[in-house]
Design a protein around this motif. Structure first.
Motif, short mmCIF file in Angstrom:
data_model
loop_
_atom_site.label_atom_id
_atom_site.label_comp_id
_atom_site.label_asym_id
_atom_site.label_seq_id
_atom_site.Cartn_x
_atom_site.Cartn_y
_atom_site.Cartn_z
N GLY B 76 -46.35 -13.64 5.77
CA GLY B 76 -45.92 -14.44 4.62
C GLY B 76 -44.79 -13.79 3.84
N LYS B 77 -44.07 -12.86 4.49
CA LYS B 77 -43.03 -12.15 3.76
C LYS B 77 -41.68 -12.84 3.87
N ARG B 79 -41.20 -15.56 2.41
CA ARG B 79 -41.04 -16.29 1.15
C ARG B 79 -41.62 -15.43 0.02
N GLN B 81 -43.79 -14.14 -2.83
CA GLN B 81 -45.20 -14.32 -3.16
C GLN B 81 -45.39 -13.99 -4.63
N VAL B 83 -47.72 -13.41 -7.90
CA VAL B 83 -49.09 -13.05 -8.27
C VAL B 83 -49.15 -12.90 -9.79
N ILE B 106 -42.98 -9.35 -3.46
CA ILE B 106 -44.11 -9.73 -4.29
C ILE B 106 -43.64 -9.70 -5.74
N ILE B 144 -52.83 -15.79 -5.98
CA ILE B 144 -53.31 -14.39 -5.92
C ILE B 144 -53.31 -13.76 -7.31
#
Lengths: 208, 208
Positions: B76-77, B79, B81, B83, B106, B144
DNA sequence: TAGATTGTTAATCGATTAACAATC
DNA sequence: TAGATTGTTAATCGATTAACAATC
């Protein structure tokens, strides 16, 4: 006595769960009570106990108090464990200020940083220049270090502190370090933990 | 496709190792190069690849670039992410200030705290009141959360954020949380990591 | 071709689980 | 005693390792 990391982690969890049971007023417990509390099976609990020669009473179960004494002794919690934190950045500073270790009998004796502007000998956990670590470790008998330095510095620092007498390192730098002879390294890799969570959440989303 | 947590952790390590190999100027690699870099055997590398249908060339090995694309896609890296961090205490604040997540794609979109005095909407990572989390999660599509609240609050907060749409939690509170339906919890327990290290260092000291 | 590496299958290893005799 | 729990052994499960045919 051969034990795995997982086995010792379970011992820590047993200990924590038994304190909670004790706080609720329990005096004794059965293997399946503890298993439920920790999320394992009763057979694992009894197996782990047998590895350390811990026995209970058939039908009578185990006394919480004697079990806690044994677990605390095995885990070294019957004496104060002093550690140092190396790297007084965001994470290192947060760990030095974190109060949760004290009640676990873990004392952060000092922090160290290579940057002179970070040095502060009068803060609750004194922050000292990295050059002083060897003397400090020797005079305080410290064997454990928490490493929160930047990636590029991590291996070099491990080699230095290992040569200075550190036997165990909890490494927060997101890379795999080579263990110097006689030095154990446990890694906490937050990037990888998050990547892992992201992966399984994505899988879950897709398959539902 | 059945995978274990360990397998996905290895995938993350492969990815990180391949970036390092690439930085050294390598273009392709063999399974035993990567195995050495990550500290596993070549058979594990090839097995892990085969689980995800990743194939190389017999005799020719694997292209780093295409492998990185595949690993990044799996993890999933490819796009960003987003949190959130819940609990703006020492650890939570340190994570919000930590720059290491950015280069991993992230982004900490916001922090949340129940204490109004912690709220700060204008800091680089805004800190918002916990009441706003539900709306924030929905409008930003966040799944997340990193949980750095005190033990006693942790289970309650997990139940709230799970009901608000969080699917994965990285929990720093030193206790085992019950996972709400459809919510994955990964634990980072620093006390237990240190206890573990202390145990094995003590064992090593005794047996030498 | 000869040598080397992949991809996969079979063998091994270790940890977990089930089962149950001993016994309180 | 009858019922329940321990402590341990045997069975199962899963992950790792070894081996090797396919093939570049």
């Amino acid at each position: 006595m051969i034990t795995t990391k997982n086995c010792i982690i379970r011992l820590s969890r047993y200990k924590n769960a038994l304190y909670r049971l004790q706080a609720l007023g329990f005096v004794k417990f059965f293997s399946d009570n503890l298993a439920d509390a920790v999320g394992v099976t009763a057979a694992v609990v009894r197996k782990d106990f047998s590895v350390f020669g811990i026995s209970g009473n058939k039908k009578g179960g185990y006394q919480i108090e004697t079990l806690l004494e044994k677990l605390n002794s095995i885990l070294g919690k019957d004496r104060l464990q002093k550690v140092v934190v190396i790297g007084a950045g965001h994470i290192g500073s947060a760990l030095m200020r974190y109060r949760g270790f004290e009640k676990e009998g873990i004392k952060i004796a000092a922090g160290f940083d290579i940057d002179p502007s970070k040095v502060n000998r009068s803060s609750p956990v004194p922050i000292l220049p990295l050059e002083e670590i060897k003397g400090f470790i020797k005079s305080h008998g410290i064997k454990i270090a928490v490493l929160t330095v930047p990636d590029i510095a991590a291996q070099e620092v491990v080699d230095i502190i290992s040569a200075s007498g550190i036997k165990g390192v909890l490494n927060f730098a997101p890379l795999r370090l080579k263990s110097p002879e006689g030095c154990i390294i446990n890694n906490v890799n937050l990037e990888i933990e998050l990547e892992n969570l992201i992966y399984f959440v994505n899988v879950m989303e897709k398959t539902k």
